[in-house]
Design a protein around this motif. Sequence first.
Motif, mmCIF file in Angstrom:
data_model
loop_
_atom_site.group_PDB
_atom_site.id
_atom_site.type_symbol
_atom_site.label_atom_id
_atom_site.label_comp_id
_atom_site.label_asym_id
_atom_site.label_seq_id
_atom_site.Cartn_x
_atom_site.Cartn_y
_atom_site.Cartn_z
ATOM 1 N N LEU A 96 0.799 -1.192 0.301
ATOM 2 C CA LEU A 96 -0.084 -0.037 0.265
ATOM 3 C C LEU A 96 0.872 1.243 -0.128
ATOM 4 O O LEU A 96 1.896 1.240 0.515
ATOM 5 N N ALA A 97 0.500 2.342 -0.644
ATOM 6 C CA ALA A 97 1.245 3.607 -0.530
ATOM 7 C C ALA A 97 0.132 4.605 0.107
ATOM 8 O O ALA A 97 -0.720 5.002 -0.170
ATOM 9 N N GLY A 98 0.951 5.181 1.208
ATOM 10 C CA GLY A 98 0.296 6.094 2.124
ATOM 11 C C GLY A 98 0.727 7.537 1.644
ATOM 12 O O GLY A 98 1.910 7.792 1.498
ATOM 13 N N ILE A 99 -0.444 8.297 1.326
ATOM 14 C CA ILE A 99 -0.034 9.582 0.908
ATOM 15 C C ILE A 99 -0.821 10.836 1.616
ATOM 16 O O ILE A 99 -1.979 10.500 1.843
ATOM 17 N N GLY A 100 0.086 11.572 2.165
ATOM 18 C CA GLY A 100 -0.342 12.437 3.329
ATOM 19 C C GLY A 100 -0.870 13.779 2.630
ATOM 20 O O GLY A 100 -1.722 14.428 2.186
ATOM 21 N N ARG A 101 0.400 14.940 2.633
ATOM 22 C CA ARG A 101 0.381 16.210 2.340
ATOM 23 C C ARG A 101 -0.420 16.246 0.880
ATOM 24 O O ARG A 101 -1.016 17.322 0.590
ATOM 25 N N LEU A 102 -0.034 15.456 -0.077
ATOM 26 C CA LEU A 102 -0.746 15.685 -1.716
ATOM 27 C C LEU A 102 -2.149 15.540 -1.568
ATOM 28 O O LEU A 102 -2.933 16.116 -2.537
ATOM 29 N N HIS A 103 -2.778 14.909 -0.370
ATOM 30 C CA HIS A 103 -4.022 14.692 -0.371
ATOM 31 C C HIS A 103 -4.821 16.088 0.078
ATOM 32 O O HIS A 103 -5.658 16.325 -0.088
ATOM 33 N N LEU A 104 -3.982 16.735 0.670
ATOM 34 C CA LEU A 104 -4.321 18.324 1.371
ATOM 35 C C LEU A 104 -4.223 19.227 0.082
ATOM 36 O O LEU A 104 -5.185 19.939 -0.393
#
Length: 385
Positions: free
Chosen positions: A349-357
Amino acid sequence: MTAPDSPAVDSPLYRPLRIRGLELPNRIVMTPMTRTASPGGVPTEAVAQYYRRRAAGGTGLIVTEGVGIDLPSAMDHPDVPNLHDPIARDGWRRVVDAVHEAGGRIAPQLWHVGPLFGAMRRVDDVAPMRPSGLWGEPGVTSYPQEYVDRSVTPTAAMTESDIAAVIEAFADAARTAADLGFDAIAIHGGHGYLLDAFLWSSTNRRDDDWGGDLLRRTAFPVAVVRAIREAIGDEMPILYRFSQHKQQNYTARTAETPEELGIVLGALVDAGVDVLDASSRRFDAPAFDGSDLSLAGWAKKTTGAISMAVGSVGLGKSLRDGRLAGPTVESVDNIAELERRMGADEFDLAGIGRLHLADPRIAETLRQRGPLPEFDRRRHEAVLT
C-alpha cells in the motif's frame, strides 16, 4: 510523468486488495493528518465533506486524523476529535455516511499522545501518561526548546490501573467505531506517542511485566491490539502505524537490526494486526545498512504481513524538513520509484498525506498521470478544503 491522456492502467497502485472483510479498489491510502478542526472534539459537516471529497477523488482507503480515546491524558487540544461524546459520535456517523455515499472506505486512527501531552497546547491540570515517567532523551526535534525544557522533568510512572484503563479505552473506541460503520481500525503506535513509548528504551525503564528487553516491551501494544481485535471481531482489518524515529529525537530507533524489527512487528501481527503502516520520513529510504530495502519492505519481509509505505510521496522534503525550510514544498516525481517497489512486492500500500491536502483528487490525478500539485502549508494546512 507521461502525458495526461495516458492513464496508469497497469500501475500496481490500482490493483485491488482484500484485507479480511474489506475490499479496496486500489492501493492508495490517505494517511492521518491532524486538523484540529472539530470544535470541542465534534466533527462538523465541513469535516464530513473534507473526507467525502477524498473518497470521491478515488482514494482506496481514508485513515482519519488522530482520534482521542476516552481519557483526559489522551489528547491535549480541544479541537481534536473523539469518539466517546454522544455528539461526537453523531458527527462521525455523518462523516462515515458521506464517505460511503461517495464510494469510499474509512478507518479512524485511535490515538493517545502519552509522553508528548502538552506539545500541541499547554495543559497544567492533567498529568501525562508515561511508561516510566520519562519524556525521552532529547535529540533532533522540531519542538520548541521551551516545550522540551518543560517536558523533560520526570513525572509519575503509569500504574497497573492506568495501563488497564488505556487498554479498555482503546477497545471501547474501536467498538464504537465498528458500531458507527467504519470499515477498519487504525492505531497510532509510532512517533514517540504512548504505545511507541513502551517500545522505546529511553521511555520504558520498567522492570515489571510491561518492560525489560525488546520483546517484553511489546507487551503493552500487544495487549491493546488484542483488546481491539476482541472488541471488533474477525472481519474488520487493523492497521498499526509504527516508526523508528521519535518526535523527541528523529535519530532514535526502536530496532537496530531487521531481526529486532521482526520481534516487535511479529508480536503485533500475532496479536491481530493486518497492515503494518511503516511511517518514515521518506518511503524509499533504506531502513538498515547493507540493503536498500525500505522500512515498509522490512516490515513485510520479517512478518509476511501486508505493509504500507509512508513518507514524502511526490514531495521533495519530509514533513519535518519542509516545516523548517518554509511553507512551500516542491513536488518531486518519485511515483515511478513508488510503483517500481510496489510492483516488486516490496510493500503493498502507498500512504499519501500532504498531496491529499493539495489535491483531494490525487488518486485520480496519479491514475491519469497528471502533474503533481505543489504543497503550500499556508494554504493547505490552514483550512479544510
